[in-house]
Scaffold this motif. Structure first.
Motif, PDB file in Angstrom:
ATOM      1  N   GLU A  31      -5.715  -1.135   5.792  1.00  0.00           N
ATOM      2  CA  GLU A  31      -6.663  -0.636   4.805  1.00  0.00           C
ATOM      3  C   GLU A  31      -6.795  -1.577   3.604  1.00  0.00           C
ATOM      4  OE1 GLU A  31      -5.523   3.293   3.718  1.00  0.00           O
ATOM      5  OE2 GLU A  31      -6.217   4.195   5.598  1.00  0.00           O
ATOM      6  N   GLU A  32      -5.794  -2.435   3.391  1.00  0.00           N
ATOM      7  CA  GLU A  32      -5.838  -3.410   2.297  1.00  0.00           C
ATOM      8  C   GLU A  32      -6.425  -4.747   2.740  1.00  0.00           C
ATOM      9  OE1 GLU A  32      -4.967  -3.032  -0.920  1.00  0.00           O
ATOM     10  OE2 GLU A  32      -4.576  -0.894  -0.546  1.00  0.00           O
ATOM     11  N   ASP A  44      -0.945   0.970   9.117  1.00  0.00           N
ATOM     12  CA  ASP A  44      -2.272   1.474   8.776  1.00  0.00           C
ATOM     13  C   ASP A  44      -2.599   1.189   7.311  1.00  0.00           C
ATOM     14  OD1 ASP A  44      -2.602   2.442  11.334  1.00  0.00           O
ATOM     15  OD2 ASP A  44      -1.868   4.455  10.853  1.00  0.00           O
ATOM     16  N   GLY A  45      -1.592   1.312   6.461  1.00  0.00           N
ATOM     17  CA  GLY A  45      -1.805   1.026   5.042  1.00  0.00           C
ATOM     18  C   GLY A  45      -2.133  -0.434   4.808  1.00  0.00           C
ATOM     19  N   HIS A  56     -11.760   0.312   2.270  1.00  0.00           N
ATOM     20  CA  HIS A  56     -12.206   1.260   3.296  1.00  0.00           C
ATOM     21  C   HIS A  56     -13.034   2.400   2.727  1.00  0.00           C
ATOM     22  CE1 HIS A  56      -8.638   3.254   1.696  1.00  0.00           C
ATOM     23  NE2 HIS A  56      -9.070   4.378   2.239  1.00  0.00           N
ATOM     24  N   GLU A  90       3.601   4.831   8.624  1.00  0.00           N
ATOM     25  CA  GLU A  90       2.181   4.482   8.525  1.00  0.00           C
ATOM     26  C   GLU A  90       1.949   3.210   7.714  1.00  0.00           C
ATOM     27  OE1 GLU A  90       0.070   7.833   7.005  1.00  0.00           O
ATOM     28  OE2 GLU A  90       0.518   9.114   8.730  1.00  0.00           O
ATOM     29  N   LEU A  91       2.967   2.380   7.617  1.00  0.00           N
ATOM     30  CA  LEU A  91       2.842   1.141   6.857  1.00  0.00           C
ATOM     31  C   LEU A  91       1.766   0.230   7.445  1.00  0.00           C
ATOM     32  CD1 LEU A  91       3.699  -0.866   4.677  1.00  0.00           C
ATOM     33  CD2 LEU A  91       5.542  -1.634   6.195  1.00  0.00           C
ATOM     34  N   PRO A 108       0.822  -1.223   0.000  1.00  0.00           N
ATOM     35  CA  PRO A 108       0.000   0.000   0.000  1.00  0.00           C
ATOM     36  C   PRO A 108       0.852   1.267   0.000  1.00  0.00           C
ATOM     37  CG  PRO A 108       0.061  -0.944   2.193  1.00  0.00           C
ATOM     38  CD  PRO A 108       0.762  -1.928   1.295  1.00  0.00           C
ATOM     39  N   GLU A 109       0.313   2.313  -0.606  1.00  0.00           N
ATOM     40  CA  GLU A 109       0.959   3.613  -0.524  1.00  0.00           C
ATOM     41  C   GLU A 109       0.813   4.137   0.905  1.00  0.00           C
ATOM     42  OE1 GLU A 109      -0.616   6.216  -3.436  1.00  0.00           O
ATOM     43  OE2 GLU A 109      -0.098   4.917  -5.132  1.00  0.00           O
ATOM     44  N   HIS A 110       1.902   4.640   1.439  1.00  0.00           N
ATOM     45  CA  HIS A 110       1.856   5.081   2.832  1.00  0.00           C
ATOM     46  C   HIS A 110       2.957   6.102   3.089  1.00  0.00           C
ATOM     47  CE1 HIS A 110       4.930   1.939   2.737  1.00  0.00           C
ATOM     48  NE2 HIS A 110       5.448   2.519   3.826  1.00  0.00           N
ATOM     49  N   ARG A 111       2.722   6.881   4.098  1.00  0.00           N
ATOM     50  CA  ARG A 111       3.741   7.812   4.555  1.00  0.00           C
ATOM     51  C   ARG A 111       4.683   7.079   5.500  1.00  0.00           C
ATOM     52  NH1 ARG A 111      -0.150  12.970   6.186  1.00  0.00           N
ATOM     53  NH2 ARG A 111      -0.950  13.385   4.065  1.00  0.00           N
TER      54      ARG A 111
END
Length: 224
Positions: free
Chosen positions: A54-55, A50-51, A117, A47-48, A41-44
């Motif tokens: 979300e997947e 959380d990413g 999400h 924040e991996l 996932p794309e993440h800051r």
């Protein structure tokens, strides 16, 4: 024409080796393609986690379809153990069955996207209905396969009776009806309930992968 082909009243009978090899290759490719939908996932920075959370819908869709294709492969393996050879008609029916298999990654991707999400309830209803309709359509070639074999007992392997094959037709009929019911449940009631119904049907086909129980012996009586 071979003796078996003449007895069966069909086109010449050939060894099932090529059918088995080709089918296993298709199953292997399709089940591998499912993993393509899993991506980082794309993440800051920081924040991996959380990413990845979300997947989660993509992971669930992957597991459902991996199990579904695996169960189809188990049932297909059992199906080929019923026959001593194949004909042109059986080859076409097998291709029809494999068509349903190669389509599965598409409703899987739709399901994963709809349950993400940022998805909405209507999209989830559509996704569950699409998956259920795809699964219901998959039951049709199985029913045709068993009906074909029931009409041509000379194609059956040693110790396999036409009565046993006839009994197996209940499974795709049950699958077709209950997958449609799951789709209706997902559309009219709740997408989550519809998805649960689909998973229950996959488990049903897993538990009956060796065929339904019969009240009659599956071996032919020996003629004296």
């Amino acid at each position: 024409m071979s003796a078996t082909g003449e007895a069966a009243g069909t086109s010449p009978v050939s060894d099932i080796g090529r059918m088995t090899g080709f089918s296993d290759g298709v199953f292997a490719i399709v089940i591998t393609l499912l993993v393509i939908e899993l991506r980082v996932p794309e993440h800051r920075p920081g924040e991996l986690f959380d990413g990845l959370v979300e997947e989660a819908s993509a992971y669930v869709a992957f597991l459902v379809s991996f199990g579904y294709i695996g169960v189809i492969w188990l049932n297909h393996h059992t199906l080929l153990r019923l026959i001593r050879g194949t004909t042109l008609g059986l080859n076409w029916l097998n291709l029809w069955l494999l068509l349903g298999v190669v389509v599965i990654p598409f409703p899987t991707a739709v399901l994963a996207a709809a349950f993400a999400h940022d998805g909405n309830d209507h999209d989830r209803r559509v996704a569950v209905l699409l998956y259920a309709l795809t699964a219901a359509a998959m039951s049709a070639p199985w029913l045709a396969f068993f009906s074909y074999l029931h009409r041509r007992p000379a194609l059956l392997g040693e110790g396999v009776s036409a009565a046993h094959v006839a009994a197996q037709r209940a499974r795709p009929i049950t699958g077709m009806l209950l997958y449609l019911f799951s789709g209706a449940l997902g559309w009219f009631v709740s997408p989550l309930l519809g998805l649960i119904g689909i998973v229950v049907m996959i488990l049903y086909h897993a538990l009956t992968s060796e065929g339904v129980r019969r009240r009659w012996p599956h071996r032919r009586a020996v003629r004296r």
